[in-house]
Design a protein around this motif. Sequence first.
Motif, PDB file in Angstrom:
ATOM      1  N   LYS A  65       0.848  -1.188   0.000  1.00 26.87           N
ATOM      2  CA  LYS A  65       0.000   0.000   0.000  1.00 26.87           C
ATOM      3  C   LYS A  65       0.885   1.240   0.000  1.00 26.87           C
ATOM      4  N   VAL A  66       0.673   2.108  -0.967  1.00 25.24           N
ATOM      5  CA  VAL A  66       1.436   3.348  -1.048  1.00 25.24           C
ATOM      6  C   VAL A  66       0.505   4.483  -0.632  1.00 25.24           C
ATOM      7  N   HIS A  67       0.591   4.862   0.634  1.00 21.46           N
ATOM      8  CA  HIS A  67      -0.321   5.858   1.203  1.00 21.46           C
ATOM      9  C   HIS A  67       0.107   7.282   0.859  1.00 21.46           C
ATOM     10  N   GLY A  68      -0.877   8.149   0.693  1.00 16.15           N
ATOM     11  CA  GLY A  68      -0.610   9.561   0.524  1.00 16.15           C
ATOM     12  C   GLY A  68      -0.319  10.203   1.865  1.00 16.15           C
ATOM     13  N   VAL A  69       0.253  11.409   1.850  1.00 13.78           N
ATOM     14  CA  VAL A  69       0.637  12.056   3.116  1.00 13.78           C
ATOM     15  C   VAL A  69      -0.571  12.408   3.971  1.00 13.78           C
ATOM     16  N   GLN A  70      -1.773  12.512   3.375  1.00 13.85           N
ATOM     17  CA  GLN A  70      -2.970  12.832   4.139  1.00 13.85           C
ATOM     18  C   GLN A  70      -3.669  11.582   4.677  1.00 13.85           C
ATOM     19  N   CYS A  71      -3.194  10.408   4.291  1.00 12.52           N
ATOM     20  CA  CYS A  71      -3.838   9.165   4.727  1.00 12.52           C
ATOM     21  C   CYS A  71      -3.472   8.864   6.181  1.00 12.52           C
ATOM     22  N   LYS A  72      -4.471   8.535   6.984  1.00 16.58           N
ATOM     23  CA  LYS A  72      -4.213   8.259   8.403  1.00 16.58           C
ATOM     24  C   LYS A  72      -3.435   6.966   8.610  1.00 16.58           C
ATOM     25  N   PHE A  73      -3.352   6.135   7.580  1.00 18.19           N
ATOM     26  CA  PHE A  73      -2.636   4.866   7.701  1.00 18.19           C
ATOM     27  C   PHE A  73      -1.178   4.982   7.240  1.00 18.19           C
ATOM     28  N   LEU A  74      -0.721   6.189   6.938  1.00 20.00           N
ATOM     29  CA  LEU A  74       0.656   6.393   6.502  1.00 20.00           C
ATOM     30  C   LEU A  74       1.620   5.844   7.556  1.00 20.00           C
ATOM     31  N   GLY A  75       2.533   4.995   7.121  1.00 20.63           N
ATOM     32  CA  GLY A  75       3.519   4.427   8.038  1.00 20.63           C
ATOM     33  C   GLY A  75       3.112   3.129   8.685  1.00 20.63           C
ATOM     34  N   THR A  76       1.865   2.674   8.439  1.00 18.89           N
ATOM     35  CA  THR A  76       1.413   1.419   9.034  1.00 18.89           C
ATOM     36  C   THR A  76       1.656   0.266   8.061  1.00 18.89           C
ATOM     37  N   LYS A  77       1.733  -0.941   8.592  1.00 13.10           N
ATOM     38  CA  LYS A  77       1.949  -2.114   7.765  1.00 13.10           C
ATOM     39  C   LYS A  77       0.621  -2.753   7.389  1.00 13.10           C
ATOM     40  N   GLU A 138       8.801   7.740  -4.396  1.00 13.08           N
ATOM     41  CA  GLU A 138       7.387   7.716  -4.024  1.00 13.08           C
ATOM     42  C   GLU A 138       7.168   6.838  -2.799  1.00 13.08           C
ATOM     43  N   GLN A 139       7.784   5.676  -2.798  1.00  8.39           N
ATOM     44  CA  GLN A 139       7.575   4.749  -1.687  1.00  8.39           C
ATOM     45  C   GLN A 139       8.311   5.203  -0.432  1.00  8.39           C
ATOM     46  N   ALA A 140       9.432   5.890  -0.615  1.00  8.25           N
ATOM     47  CA  ALA A 140      10.130   6.441   0.550  1.00  8.25           C
ATOM     48  C   ALA A 140       9.273   7.521   1.217  1.00  8.25           C
ATOM     49  N   ARG A 141       8.638   8.380   0.400  1.00  7.26           N
ATOM     50  CA  ARG A 141       7.756   9.422   0.944  1.00  7.26           C
ATOM     51  C   ARG A 141       6.527   8.810   1.615  1.00  7.26           C
ATOM     52  N   ALA A 142       6.095   7.651   1.112  1.00  8.85           N
ATOM     53  CA  ALA A 142       4.929   6.975   1.680  1.00  8.85           C
ATOM     54  C   ALA A 142       5.300   6.071   2.855  1.00  8.85           C
ATOM     55  N   HIS A 143       6.571   6.147   3.273  1.00  9.45           N
ATOM     56  CA  HIS A 143       7.066   5.355   4.402  1.00  9.45           C
ATOM     57  C   HIS A 143       6.945   3.853   4.150  1.00  9.45           C
ATOM     58  N   VAL A 144       7.055   3.444   2.898  1.00 13.39           N
ATOM     59  CA  VAL A 144       7.030   2.015   2.580  1.00 13.39           C
ATOM     60  C   VAL A 144       8.431   1.471   2.800  1.00 13.39           C
ATOM     61  N   MET A 145       8.583   0.638   3.807  1.00 15.66           N
ATOM     62  CA  MET A 145       9.889   0.081   4.134  1.00 15.66           C
ATOM     63  C   MET A 145       9.991  -1.348   3.624  1.00 15.66           C
ATOM     64  N   PRO A 146      11.205  -1.806   3.287  1.00 18.01           N
ATOM     65  CA  PRO A 146      11.371  -3.201   2.862  1.00 18.01           C
ATOM     66  C   PRO A 146      10.866  -4.145   3.935  1.00 18.01           C
ATOM     67  N   LYS A 147      10.130  -5.152   3.510  1.00 19.09           N
ATOM     68  CA  LYS A 147       9.584  -6.105   4.468  1.00 19.09           C
ATOM     69  C   LYS A 147      10.702  -6.926   5.089  1.00 19.09           C
ATOM     70  N   GLN A 148      10.630  -7.094   6.375  1.00 12.34           N
ATOM     71  CA  GLN A 148      11.648  -7.833   7.103  1.00 12.34           C
ATOM     72  C   GLN A 148      10.982  -8.982   7.834  1.00 12.34           C
ATOM     73  N   ALA A 149      11.572 -10.164   7.723  1.00  8.12           N
ATOM     74  CA  ALA A 149      10.983 -11.338   8.360  1.00  8.12           C
ATOM     75  C   ALA A 149      10.884 -11.138   9.867  1.00  8.12           C
ATOM     76  N   ALA A 150       9.709 -11.466  10.431  1.00  6.99           N
ATOM     77  CA  ALA A 150       9.540 -11.395  11.881  1.00  6.99           C
ATOM     78  C   ALA A 150      10.475 -12.424  12.510  1.00  6.99           C
ATOM     79  N   PRO A 151      11.357 -12.011  13.432  1.00  6.42           N
ATOM     80  CA  PRO A 151      12.324 -12.962  13.992  1.00  6.42           C
ATOM     81  C   PRO A 151      11.644 -14.083  14.767  1.00  6.42           C
ATOM     82  N   ILE A 152      12.177 -15.280  14.649  1.00  5.32           N
ATOM     83  CA  ILE A 152      11.777 -16.396  15.498  1.00  5.32           C
ATOM     84  C   ILE A 152      12.855 -16.550  16.566  1.00  5.32           C
ATOM     85  N   PHE A 153      12.450 -16.439  17.826  1.00  8.54           N
ATOM     86  CA  PHE A 153      13.399 -16.567  18.922  1.00  8.54           C
ATOM     87  C   PHE A 153      13.300 -17.961  19.544  1.00  8.54           C
TER      88      PHE A 153
END
Length: 393
Positions: A65-77, A138-153
């Motif tokens: 999801k590439v959110h706009g700066v006005q979207c309340k979900f900006l920065g969420t996964k 565009e994706q950097a501005r939308a806070h789209v970060m590379p997906k990282q595997a959830a660690p298994i401890f």
Amino acid sequence: MDIDNRILQLEKRRAFSPYMKKKTSVRDSLILFLDSLPRKPGLSECCPNDVCRFLVWKDKAGKNKVHGVQCKFLGTKGKPSCNCPVRLASGSVSVMVQHLVDIFCDIGAGRVWDVSTLSGNPAASPMVRDYLKMVQEEQARAHVMPKQAAPIFLSKVRAISMYIERELARRDLSLRERFVFLRDQAWFKLQFFGGDRAGDLAGLVAQDIRSLNDGTGLVLNHTYGKTLRGAKGKANMFVIKKCEESLLCPVKGLRDYVEGVGKLGVALSPGFLFRVVTDGGRVLDQAVSYSVIYERLRTYLTTLGIYHGETPHSFRSGCAVTMALSGAVNNMGQMMRHIGWFGEDSAQYYSRLPVLRESEYVASKLAKCTSQSEDIEDNFRKSADFESLEKAF
């Protein structure tokens, strides 16, 4: 002739490599897209604009999801319920562009695009490079970060191991079920403590394992894998040692697997260590696939009620973070050599070591400086106020 057979053998092996399968998939998609255009250009008639349009067309397979700066979900996964578009990750676009460059090179277009003659490799053109750069921005501005595997401890490794031990104690297990449980427990422990890629671990053969002279552990050696591929001087040799907690011990887990399947009449040496078993219970001398291990892992975690989207890659991440926080390594180089990374970027990405250390040391020290704020400012004005020093001369 033996020479022709040898060449055919190598070509067949290359054709079934993961890289070639991906490139073939991209090539088939490109041909399908070009055939849908009104002028129906062939690969040799493709232009940079066609390549950019193809990349946009491939966005339909995107999951980000590439959110706009006005979207309340900006920065969420995840994929929240908003009208923002879904795109291919910029990293996926970058890899696809590389595949396209190779595809056009294969048909004789070279590896560069000549702007003056409008000829050459269209995927290597400035237009395509600019497109990729715009997607990244565009994706950097939308806070789209590379997906990282959830660690298994180790807590989840322990939970899975306890579950498998209970299952192995059952007397009504079929031979196939017993083989799978023995294989899985050895795999999960070994992948965690080795930090290995699932694909590399799948290709491990029994001949690659040796015991330490003092009997305290095992030495494993990879000469082929995603980043190895027979390159000169590249190999991944690492050691796993016995653990105090036998339930988690990768050495014991591996030996239990070899001895356990031996009692079932299966000899794992020579050949692949982790093998495929058919529904009928026949063990094949074929390496188990990533998809099989992924499904087994998800089944265990779901059954135990502790599944949070982990994949086999999560063991690699969990191992790196555990090394970073446990003091098992003193520097990045030690972590890289154990896990088999050849660049610091991967080590930092998976271990979060710089962030964790800075959080512990730099940020903590900075937070305590409030009581010294006046002294710090006075010291600066006395010792490092360059403007005042310049006036003095």
